[in-house]
Motif scaffolding. Structure first.
Motif, PDB file in Angstrom:
ATOM      1  N   LEU A   1     -25.909  44.194  30.330  1.00 38.57           N
ATOM      2  CA  LEU A   1     -25.240  45.089  29.973  1.00 38.57           C
ATOM      3  C   LEU A   1     -24.199  45.366  28.772  1.00 38.57           C
ATOM      4  N   ASP A   2     -24.821  44.501  27.939  1.00 37.25           N
ATOM      5  CA  ASP A   2     -24.120  45.453  26.327  1.00 37.25           C
ATOM      6  C   ASP A   2     -24.640  44.852  25.396  1.00 37.25           C
TER       7      ASP A   2
ATOM      8  N   ASP B   1     -26.334  28.638  27.099  1.00 33.51           N
ATOM      9  CA  ASP B   1     -25.403  29.225  26.662  1.00 33.51           C
ATOM     10  C   ASP B   1     -24.724  30.662  27.035  1.00 33.51           C
ATOM     11  N   LEU B   2     -23.561  30.969  27.358  1.00 37.03           N
ATOM     12  CA  LEU B   2     -22.712  32.523  27.682  1.00 37.03           C
ATOM     13  C   LEU B   2     -22.695  32.651  26.323  1.00 37.03           C
ATOM     14  N   VAL B   3     -21.931  33.780  26.531  1.00 34.90           N
ATOM     15  CA  VAL B   3     -21.097  34.713  25.336  1.00 34.90           C
ATOM     16  C   VAL B   3     -19.953  35.916  25.992  1.00 34.90           C
TER      17      VAL B   3
ATOM     18  N   VAL C   1     -23.528  40.151  31.518  1.00 37.85           N
ATOM     19  CA  VAL C   1     -24.873  39.616  31.791  1.00 37.85           C
ATOM     20  C   VAL C   1     -24.994  39.608  33.598  1.00 37.85           C
ATOM     21  N   ALA C   2     -25.751  40.725  34.360  1.00 36.34           N
ATOM     22  CA  ALA C   2     -25.554  40.063  35.444  1.00 36.34           C
ATOM     23  C   ALA C   2     -27.471  39.711  35.560  1.00 36.34           C
ATOM     24  N   LEU C   3     -27.426  38.359  37.199  1.00 38.75           N
ATOM     25  CA  LEU C   3     -28.750  38.194  37.494  1.00 38.75           C
ATOM     26  C   LEU C   3     -29.799  38.426  39.398  1.00 38.75           C
ATOM     27  N   ALA C   4     -30.538  38.257  38.726  1.00 37.98           N
ATOM     28  CA  ALA C   4     -30.823  38.388  40.158  1.00 37.98           C
ATOM     29  C   ALA C   4     -31.120  37.420  40.529  1.00 37.98           C
TER      30      ALA C   4
ATOM     31  N   VAL D   1     -21.612  38.990  34.873  1.00 36.52           N
ATOM     32  CA  VAL D   1     -20.966  37.173  35.112  1.00 36.52           C
ATOM     33  C   VAL D   1     -20.296  36.721  34.906  1.00 36.52           C
ATOM     34  N   GLN D   2     -19.342  36.466  34.803  1.00 28.90           N
ATOM     35  CA  GLN D   2     -17.607  36.125  34.418  1.00 28.90           C
ATOM     36  C   GLN D   2     -17.786  34.370  33.875  1.00 28.90           C
TER      37      GLN D   2
END
Ligand SMILES: O=c1ccn([C@H]2C[C@H](O)[C@@H](COP(=O)(O)OP(=O)(O)OP(=O)(O)O)O2)c(=O)[nH]1
Length: 179
Positions: free
Chosen positions: A20-21, A38-40, A59-62, A100-101
């Protein structure tokens, strides 16, 4: 074929990812064999002692059906700064398509924590999950542990001086007798 699926290695599970970014890196494993990618954080955030914040990751996921992703704390941030997740581990359902949060919390009693956009703040562990059917019964089959929990096996001096272990509510207690 969905772009990117041709580069799969071994038994890797393809997970569709929407960035998303575009200015941020995609979730990545730091080393081969790592369980978590890792998530930022997409934003700068400062957490005062005891403060929490819901932080977007860009990010978004399926996820495929039968899988879920779990948002875990990073041990370095936890040990050095007291940063954890309020809901550790956070659960990302296969059907979730939103961003994702990460629900960060600063558990340090004294020191604020400054996190900058792009900092790695959590890790995502993708796992197979079973879908179960709950079958109601009057009595459960016996087991070696039975209803013992909450420190019943000892193993730590701190347990002997702590608060009493929780006891089952009276109705449940009756059903558990004789297990
Ligand atoms: O740390 C987390 C936890 C959840 N979610 C998203 C994905 C998940 O699929 C959705 C719902 O999470 P959960 O089921 O834990 O939330 P809830 O409070 O039970 O809300 P809901 O009623 O929407 O299920 O929120 C995150 O982005 N990060």
């Amino acid at each position: 074929m969905v772009p990117g699926l041709d580069g799969l290695v071994g038994d890797e599970v393809p997970v569709l990812l929407q960035q998303l970014d575009p200015g941020l890196p995609a979730p990545a494993y730091a080393h081969p064999g790592d369980a978590g990618a890792d998530l930022v954080t997409r934003v700068d955030v400062t957490l005062a002692p005891g403060e929490r914040a819901v932080v977007p990751t860009g990010v978004a996921l399926a996820l495929p059906e039968g899988y879920a992703a779990f948002v875990h704390p990073r041990s370095g941030l936890a040990a050095r700064c007291g940063v954890s997740l309020v809901n550790a581990p956070g659960t990302i359902d296969a059907g979730y398509r939103g961003e994702v949060q990460v629900v960060l919390v600063n558990l340090d009693p004294r020191t604020p924590v400054h996190l900058q956009r792009g900092d790695r703040v959590a890790q995502l562990v993708v796992q197979r999950v079973e879908r179960v059917r709950f079958v109601a019964v009057e009595r459960l089959p016996g087991a070696a542990r039975g209803a013992g929990g909450f420190g019943s096996t000892g193993g730590s001096a701190a347990l002997s001086g702590g608060a009493d272990a929780p006891t089952p509510a009276s109705g449940a207690a009756a059903a558990l007798e004789g297990i």
